[in-house]
Each structure stands twice: as structure tokens, then as C-alpha cells.
Design a protein around this motif. Structure first.
Motif, PDB file in Angstrom:
ATOM      1  N   THR A 135       0.838  -1.189   0.000  1.00  0.00           N
ATOM      2  CA  THR A 135       0.000   0.000   0.000  1.00  0.00           C
ATOM      3  C   THR A 135       0.879   1.248   0.000  1.00  0.00           C
ATOM      4  N   PRO A 136       0.338   2.372  -0.432  1.00  0.00           N
ATOM      5  CA  PRO A 136       1.122   3.616  -0.399  1.00  0.00           C
ATOM      6  C   PRO A 136       1.570   3.985   1.014  1.00  0.00           C
ATOM      7  N   LEU A 137       0.743   3.715   2.003  1.00  0.00           N
ATOM      8  CA  LEU A 137       1.098   4.028   3.387  1.00  0.00           C
ATOM      9  C   LEU A 137       2.289   3.183   3.839  1.00  0.00           C
ATOM     10  N   ARG A 138       2.292   1.911   3.487  1.00  0.00           N
ATOM     11  CA  ARG A 138       3.408   1.029   3.834  1.00  0.00           C
ATOM     12  C   ARG A 138       4.688   1.500   3.156  1.00  0.00           C
ATOM     13  N   THR A 139       4.574   1.976   1.915  1.00  0.00           N
ATOM     14  CA  THR A 139       5.731   2.479   1.185  1.00  0.00           C
ATOM     15  C   THR A 139       6.295   3.722   1.860  1.00  0.00           C
ATOM     16  N   VAL A 140       5.425   4.611   2.320  1.00  0.00           N
ATOM     17  CA  VAL A 140       5.873   5.819   3.010  1.00  0.00           C
ATOM     18  C   VAL A 140       6.579   5.457   4.310  1.00  0.00           C
ATOM     19  N   PHE A 141       6.008   4.540   5.086  1.00  0.00           N
ATOM     20  CA  PHE A 141       6.648   4.113   6.333  1.00  0.00           C
ATOM     21  C   PHE A 141       8.002   3.466   6.067  1.00  0.00           C
ATOM     22  N   ALA A 142       8.106   2.657   5.023  1.00  0.00           N
ATOM     23  CA  ALA A 142       9.376   2.026   4.679  1.00  0.00           C
ATOM     24  C   ALA A 142      10.415   3.069   4.289  1.00  0.00           C
ATOM     25  N   TRP A 143       9.987   4.105   3.564  1.00  0.00           N
ATOM     26  CA  TRP A 143      10.908   5.163   3.172  1.00  0.00           C
ATOM     27  C   TRP A 143      11.423   5.914   4.397  1.00  0.00           C
ATOM     28  N   PHE A 144      10.527   6.237   5.339  1.00  0.00           N
ATOM     29  CA  PHE A 144      10.941   6.919   6.560  1.00  0.00           C
ATOM     30  C   PHE A 144      11.882   6.045   7.391  1.00  0.00           C
ATOM     31  N   ALA A 145      11.607   4.758   7.475  1.00  0.00           N
ATOM     32  CA  ALA A 145      12.476   3.852   8.235  1.00  0.00           C
ATOM     33  C   ALA A 145      13.867   3.795   7.615  1.00  0.00           C
ATOM     34  N   LYS A 146      13.934   3.733   6.284  1.00  0.00           N
ATOM     35  CA  LYS A 146      15.231   3.695   5.610  1.00  0.00           C
ATOM     36  C   LYS A 146      15.971   5.016   5.798  1.00  0.00           C
ATOM     37  N   ALA A 147      15.267   6.134   5.698  1.00  0.00           N
ATOM     38  CA  ALA A 147      15.896   7.445   5.897  1.00  0.00           C
ATOM     39  C   ALA A 147      16.429   7.579   7.317  1.00  0.00           C
ATOM     40  N   ASN A 148      15.694   7.089   8.289  1.00  0.00           N
ATOM     41  CA  ASN A 148      16.135   7.140   9.679  1.00  0.00           C
ATOM     42  C   ASN A 148      17.367   6.269   9.891  1.00  0.00           C
ATOM     43  N   ALA A 149      17.379   5.081   9.310  1.00  0.00           N
ATOM     44  CA  ALA A 149      18.540   4.194   9.434  1.00  0.00           C
ATOM     45  C   ALA A 149      19.773   4.807   8.771  1.00  0.00           C
ATOM     46  N   ASP A 150      19.588   5.432   7.620  1.00  0.00           N
ATOM     47  CA  ASP A 150      20.703   6.088   6.928  1.00  0.00           C
ATOM     48  C   ASP A 150      21.257   7.250   7.757  1.00  0.00           C
ATOM     49  N   ARG A 151      20.373   8.027   8.363  1.00  0.00           N
ATOM     50  CA  ARG A 151      20.812   9.150   9.191  1.00  0.00           C
ATOM     51  C   ARG A 151      21.584   8.658  10.417  1.00  0.00           C
ATOM     52  N   THR A 152      21.104   7.584  11.026  1.00  0.00           N
ATOM     53  CA  THR A 152      21.785   7.010  12.179  1.00  0.00           C
ATOM     54  C   THR A 152      23.172   6.512  11.798  1.00  0.00           C
ATOM     55  N   ARG A 153      23.285   5.873  10.631  1.00  0.00           N
ATOM     56  CA  ARG A 153      24.582   5.370  10.158  1.00  0.00           C
ATOM     57  C   ARG A 153      25.547   6.525   9.908  1.00  0.00           C
ATOM     58  N   ARG A 154      25.069   7.582   9.249  1.00  0.00           N
ATOM     59  CA  ARG A 154      25.925   8.738   8.976  1.00  0.00           C
ATOM     60  C   ARG A 154      26.397   9.395  10.272  1.00  0.00           C
ATOM     61  N   THR A 155      25.507   9.499  11.250  1.00  0.00           N
ATOM     62  CA  THR A 155      25.867  10.098  12.539  1.00  0.00           C
ATOM     63  C   THR A 155      26.937   9.274  13.242  1.00  0.00           C
ATOM     64  N   ALA A 156      26.797   7.969  13.209  1.00  0.00           N
ATOM     65  CA  ALA A 156      27.781   7.091  13.854  1.00  0.00           C
ATOM     66  C   ALA A 156      29.141   7.202  13.166  1.00  0.00           C
ATOM     67  N   LEU A 157      29.145   7.228  11.839  1.00  0.00           N
ATOM     68  CA  LEU A 157      30.411   7.343  11.115  1.00  0.00           C
ATOM     69  C   LEU A 157      31.049   8.712  11.348  1.00  0.00           C
ATOM     70  N   GLN A 158      30.246   9.761  11.413  1.00  0.00           N
ATOM     71  CA  GLN A 158      30.794  11.093  11.673  1.00  0.00           C
ATOM     72  C   GLN A 158      31.380  11.183  13.080  1.00  0.00           C
ATOM     73  N   SER A 159      30.776  10.496  14.030  1.00  0.00           N
ATOM     74  CA  SER A 159      31.335  10.508  15.385  1.00  0.00           C
ATOM     75  C   SER A 159      32.657   9.734  15.427  1.00  0.00           C
TER      76      SER A 159
END
Length: 87
Positions: free
Chosen positions: A18-42
Motif C-alpha cells: 500500500t502507499p502508506l506502507r511504502t511511506v513508512f518504509a521510506w521513513f524507516a530507511k531514511a532514519n537508518a541512513d541518518r543514524t549510520r551517517r551520525t555514527a560514522l561522523q562521530s
């Protein structure tokens, strides 16, 4: 030929895309990517001696930040640590 019982559904039928599931998956991936970038920057903020204790260098972290071709940051860093442990 496979026999399908009336009460059985395939996994794809059980979870419609569903479109809602796709939006949630996109947000989850964006959050995981941001967390990874923050960890590497630290890790980049650590001095060379501390990184050496971890078996890494600043170049390894930069390589992990730009990992492509199916390689993840974790794969790059684990390979670098393994390579340094052989020295």
C-alpha cells in the motif's frame, strides 16, 4: 503441480504494498541512513590513536561513508579491521 488449499495465501497476498506502507518504509530507511551517517561522523571525530586501537583509520571511515556496489559500511569497516589485525 502444487495443490493450494482455499485457506492458504501467499506471503505477497498477505502483505499488500500500500502507499502508506511504502511511506513508512521510506521513513524507516531514511532514519537508518541518518543514524549510520551520525555514527560514522562521530568516528571521524576520534583521534588517530583511538582509531588505531579500534583497528581503523580515517581513510577507512571515509571509504565506509561512500560504500557502493552492494558493500555496506559495516562490511568496509570489518574488512579494514581484519586487514589491520594481520599486521
Amino acid at each position: 503441480m502444487a495443490l493450494s488449499l482455499p485457506g492458504e495465501r501467499s506471503v505477497t497476498a498477505a502483505m499488500p504494498n500500500t502507499p502508506l506502507r511504502t511511506v513508512f518504509a521510506w521513513f524507516a530507511k531514511a532514519n537508518a541512513d541518518r543514524t549510520r551517517r551520525t555514527a560514522l561522523q562521530s568516528l571521524l571525530e576520534l583521534d588517530a590513536d583511538r582509531l588505531d586501537d579500534l583497528g581503523l583509520s580515517h581513510a577507512d571511515i571515509h571509504e565506509a561513508m561512500t560504500a557502493r556496489g552492494g558493500r555496506t559500511a559495516t562490511m568496509v569497516l570489518n574488512t579494514a579491521r581484519a586487514r589491520r589485525s594481520l599486521r
